[in-house]
Enzyme design. Sequence first.
Site, PDB file in Angstrom:
ATOM      1  N   CYS A  94      18.601  13.556  33.829  1.00 42.79           N
ATOM      2  CA  CYS A  94      18.893  14.106  35.207  1.00 42.79           C
ATOM      3  C   CYS A  94      18.697  15.477  35.412  1.00 42.79           C
ATOM      4  O   CYS A  94      17.771  16.194  35.059  1.00 42.79           O
ATOM      5  CB  CYS A  94      19.786  13.394  36.142  1.00 42.79           C
ATOM      6  SG  CYS A  94      19.333  13.415  37.817  1.00 42.79           S
ATOM      7  N   HIS A 173      19.208   7.774  35.044  1.00 39.98           N
ATOM      8  CA  HIS A 173      20.172   7.815  34.330  1.00 39.98           C
ATOM      9  C   HIS A 173      20.701   6.659  33.656  1.00 39.98           C
ATOM     10  O   HIS A 173      21.347   5.392  34.251  1.00 39.98           O
ATOM     11  CB  HIS A 173      21.382   7.769  35.616  1.00 39.98           C
ATOM     12  CG  HIS A 173      21.521   9.068  36.292  1.00 39.98           C
ATOM     13  ND1 HIS A 173      22.452  10.117  35.775  1.00 39.98           N
ATOM     14  CD2 HIS A 173      20.855   9.625  37.433  1.00 39.98           C
ATOM     15  CE1 HIS A 173      22.271  11.139  36.477  1.00 39.98           C
ATOM     16  NE2 HIS A 173      21.286  10.990  37.620  1.00 39.98           N
ATOM     17  N   GLU A 175      23.046   6.003  31.698  1.00 37.68           N
ATOM     18  CA  GLU A 175      24.657   6.067  31.424  1.00 37.68           C
ATOM     19  C   GLU A 175      25.123   5.506  33.062  1.00 37.68           C
ATOM     20  O   GLU A 175      26.509   5.124  32.925  1.00 37.68           O
ATOM     21  CB  GLU A 175      25.119   7.743  31.271  1.00 37.68           C
ATOM     22  CG  GLU A 175      25.385   8.455  32.604  1.00 37.68           C
ATOM     23  CD  GLU A 175      24.120   9.197  32.888  1.00 37.68           C
ATOM     24  OE1 GLU A 175      24.317  10.069  33.975  1.00 37.68           O
ATOM     25  OE2 GLU A 175      23.044   8.759  32.631  1.00 37.68           O
TER      26      GLU A 175
END
Length: 230
Positions: A94, A173, A175
Amino acid sequence: MKIGILQCGHTPDAVHAVHGDFDALFHHIFKDHGFTFETFNVVDMAFPEAPTDADGWLVTGSRHGAYEDHAFIPPLEDLIRAIHADGRPMIGICFGHQIIAQAMGGTVEKFSGGWAIGRHDYQFDGLGEAALNAWHQDQVVARPEGAKTIASSAFCENAALVYGDKIMTVQPHPEIRNPVVESYLAAFHGSQKYPADLLARAAKEVDRPNDETRVATMLAEFLKTRKVPA
């Protein structure tokens, strides 16, 4: 293999209370890949001494824009270029995707098409279609010289980039798993900061499975082997 996490921001308090900071989210998705980690809170001006302080590097997300005037951004760009020159592998997520592109000569702008929030589908070289959670308005609108696009979508042309066998970055993302998105949505419920329709859409899709494990494996393999999907 030791990975230095260049932490460029912090998760909101409500997210932090449940899931931890950005570094904790990456510890989770890379837990099966044999890495050790050291976090450098570059957003708070805590920088490593040299690119040799880790075997590989990870540049995290942030609420800041890469083009904004913040004290940590110029030295972070210098460090990114130094890591690239040293040849150690680096990944960015990002804001990390954006600041690496900017440091290497690309252009980052606030996207005229607005925000991406929640589940989006991307087409990855070597992986095919992959769904990931996104949370951004800024995009890389011009690639640096030598960078190649390896993932895109109708909303985000440069959704993932590689720079030879040294750098791999992704805009969404991996994560931010669905439980983390739920915490973000709860934290910003009723907020005027983000479009209400996009928050509502993300809430409706928060139970749909995503492909963060496949993309995390791709990123981990790149750090370990420099292998670029084709």
